[in-house]
Write a protein that holds these residues in place. Structure first.
Motif, PDB file in Angstrom:
ATOM      1  N   GLY A  14       0.825  -1.216   0.000  1.00 59.26           N
ATOM      2  CA  GLY A  14       0.000   0.000   0.000  1.00 59.26           C
ATOM      3  C   GLY A  14       0.853   1.257   0.000  1.00 59.26           C
ATOM      4  N   ASP A  85      -3.036  -4.313  -6.236  1.00 55.24           N
ATOM      5  CA  ASP A  85      -2.358  -4.504  -4.943  1.00 55.24           C
ATOM      6  C   ASP A  85      -3.150  -5.525  -4.122  1.00 55.24           C
ATOM      7  N   ARG A 128       1.192   0.134  12.663  1.00 54.68           N
ATOM      8  CA  ARG A 128       0.556   0.861  11.553  1.00 54.68           C
ATOM      9  C   ARG A 128      -0.612   1.707  12.062  1.00 54.68           C
ATOM     10  N   ARG A 157      -5.995  -0.959  12.057  1.00 56.34           N
ATOM     11  CA  ARG A 157      -6.860  -1.932  11.386  1.00 56.34           C
ATOM     12  C   ARG A 157      -7.204  -3.076  12.328  1.00 56.34           C
TER      13      ARG A 157
HETATM   14 MG    MG Z   1      -2.138  -2.781   1.991  1.00 57.33          MG
END
Ligand code: MG
Ligand code: AP5
Length: 213
Positions: A14, A85, A128, A157
């Protein structure tokens, strides 16, 4: 230019994908992002996808192949080119992609494979953070937003919890090798050293892509 970007969860698909599409004007198609958007919109497909994603499992091929095929057949793809992706992730998906591209008379120009040490990935995923407003990805240590940022403006996430990450890595390690072999046979793969700074990884990708053009 039509490209795939491959690599284990947290490899930087990403992060590098955003830089590549900005530089080359391509359309970024991330199956993970498409599923997360469907989950946020509470669509039927989103609810189904969530039941797999939360466990770190792959969403069934027929669902994933369907959404990618539909996106690839839109007009802007032929005009601008794409960067896929997170797809294909099974050999069946690779075959479905071959068939879809050939029906659309679109040629794949290259596959960027970001190679990383799996041991570093848990740390990358657990740190992240994603900006709520723009969706931009950062890392608390390796790529922090501007100094003095407000943590409330960012989220983590759901599938970045350690238990889920372990399953995601196992699934992707076992499924990834045959897909890379599939594209190596066609001489499409460029391996990129992913165990270096974000900017250095991107410099290597730019070099590889300038040879392709
Ligand atoms: Mg990703
Ligand atoms: P998806 O969203 O595709 O997740 P993934 O493949 O697990 O990859 P990630 O998005 O977690 O990692 P990334 O490589 O993009 O890394 P990033 O750049 O963010 O898929 C999620 C789920 O959806 C799947 O588990 C599955 O259930 C489902 N799904 C998706 N596609 C599917 C398909 N085709 N078939 C079936 N199911 C599918 O970087 C990670 C972190 O590291 C960031 O914090 C970043 O800042 C940092 N970082 C990046 N590069 C560096 C660097 N060089 N050095 C230090 N830190 C770095």
């Amino acid at each position: 230019m039509n490209l795939l970007i491959m690599g284990l969860p947290g490899a930087g698909k990403g992060t590098q994908g955003a830089k590549i599409v900005e530089k080359f004007g391509l359309i970024h198609i991330s199956t993970g992002d498409m599923f997360r958007a469907a989950i946020a919109n509470q669509t039927e497909m989103g609810l189904l996808a969530k039941s797999y994603i939360d466990k770190g499992e792959l969403v069934p091929d027929e669902v994933t192949n369907g959404i990618v095929k539909e996106r690839l057949s839109q007009k802007d793809i032929a005009e601008r080119g794409f960067l896929l992706d997170g797809y294909p992730r099974t050999i069946e998906q690779a075959q479905a992609l071959d068939a879809a591209l050939s029906a659309l008379e679109i040629q794949l120009d290259g596959v960027i494979n970001i190679d990383v040490n799996p041991e570093s990935l848990v740390e990358r995923l657990s740190g992240r953070i994603i900006h709520k407003e723009t969706g931009e990805t950062f890392h608390k240590i390796f790529n922090p937003p501007a100094a003095g940022y407000d943590e409330n403006d960012y989220y983590q996430r759901e599938d970045d919890k350690p238990e889920t990450v372990k399953r995601r890595l196992d699934v992707n390690i076992s499924q990834g090798a045959p897909i890379l072999e599939h594209y190596r046979k066609e001489n499409l793969v460029t391996d990129i050293e992913g165990n270096q700074d974000i900017q250095d990884v991107f410099a290597d990708i730019e070099k590889a892509l300038s040879n392709l053009k």
